[in-house]
Design a protein around this motif. Sequence first.
Motif, PDB file in Angstrom:
ATOM      1  N   GLY A 293       0.791  -1.226   0.000  1.00 55.73           N
ATOM      2  CA  GLY A 293       0.000   0.000   0.000  1.00 55.73           C
ATOM      3  C   GLY A 293       0.821   1.273   0.000  1.00 55.73           C
ATOM      4  N   ARG A 294       2.108   1.171  -0.292  1.00 51.56           N
ATOM      5  CA  ARG A 294       2.962   2.368  -0.287  1.00 51.56           C
ATOM      6  C   ARG A 294       4.210   2.117  -1.134  1.00 51.56           C
ATOM      7  N   ASP A 295       4.957   3.180  -1.356  1.00 48.62           N
ATOM      8  CA  ASP A 295       6.278   3.074  -1.966  1.00 48.62           C
ATOM      9  C   ASP A 295       7.295   3.317  -0.858  1.00 48.62           C
ATOM     10  N   ALA A 296       7.923   2.254  -0.402  1.00 43.59           N
ATOM     11  CA  ALA A 296       8.924   2.348   0.666  1.00 43.59           C
ATOM     12  C   ALA A 296      10.289   1.946   0.117  1.00 43.59           C
ATOM     13  N   SER A 297      10.653   2.536  -1.010  1.00 41.55           N
ATOM     14  CA  SER A 297      11.877   2.146  -1.720  1.00 41.55           C
ATOM     15  C   SER A 297      13.104   2.125  -0.811  1.00 41.55           C
ATOM     16  N   ARG A 298      13.251   3.109   0.039  1.00 43.08           N
ATOM     17  CA  ARG A 298      14.442   3.220   0.878  1.00 43.08           C
ATOM     18  C   ARG A 298      14.598   2.013   1.808  1.00 43.08           C
ATOM     19  N   ALA A 299      13.470   1.506   2.309  1.00 42.44           N
ATOM     20  CA  ALA A 299      13.518   0.414   3.286  1.00 42.44           C
ATOM     21  C   ALA A 299      14.077  -0.876   2.708  1.00 42.44           C
ATOM     22  N   PHE A 300      14.062  -1.012   1.373  1.00 39.85           N
ATOM     23  CA  PHE A 300      14.593  -2.226   0.762  1.00 39.85           C
ATOM     24  C   PHE A 300      16.085  -2.388   1.020  1.00 39.85           C
TER      25      PHE A 300
END
Length: 240
Positions: free
Chosen positions: A83-90
């Motif tokens: 439900g979001r774009d959490a690109s950094r957390a990858f």
Amino acid sequence: MAAKLIATSPFVGIAVFVSLIALVAFYYNPFSQQRLFTVEELALYNGTDQSLPILLGILGSVFDVTKGKSHYGEGGGYNHFSGRDASRAFVSGNFTGDGLTDSLRDLSSTQVKSVVEWRDFYFRSYTFVGKLVGRYYDSEGNPTKYLKGVEAKAARGAQLLEKQKNEEAKQPSCNSRWSQDEGGEVWCDEGVPRLVQRPLEIALTGKMSKRCACFKEDQLDQSGLEVYKGCDFLAKTCRV
């Protein structure tokens, strides 16, 4: 006999209506491969509503990960991505609060390269369903300067890694092993171990680092070679 009326909370009716609209919007879209999502729309597909597919974004690309429901659904280990774009957390490993962001600000070129590789993984493994309007795509679905910058930085990271690999291949790395009982040691089949700087590492990760390489005796007069602490000058094996 008079019919009985069942009272229903107006909030339940609103929630059902919102879910129905989201479901119709998702499936009844002749241009689904180019669908544009707002942040608010993407948030509806976070796995909490069992009637909706589960979507996640990475670098603005949106994927249907419903087939991985056990991981991305409510209570799943990767639900924080849904439900979001959490690109950094990858690459950061920060799955809470400010860590769940699409900003890659201050990440190294190798970290950015890893995020791009994660996006490529989703393209290979899941169904691409559209784009998220915001940092990486504009309101018409065109790539922004931020996305182009990310991809350029990732490409630069790949070039630097290849260059580092080629440079380090000229000077063989030490063998190494570690055990809880005995600790670690490094050794060379030919030559002696020395610690050397990795000059490209600062460009790759933003930090300086060293590696263990094997040098023959006639190479030991080179500058920048560091003998392991407590190790004899010509020892082939050193405790670390």
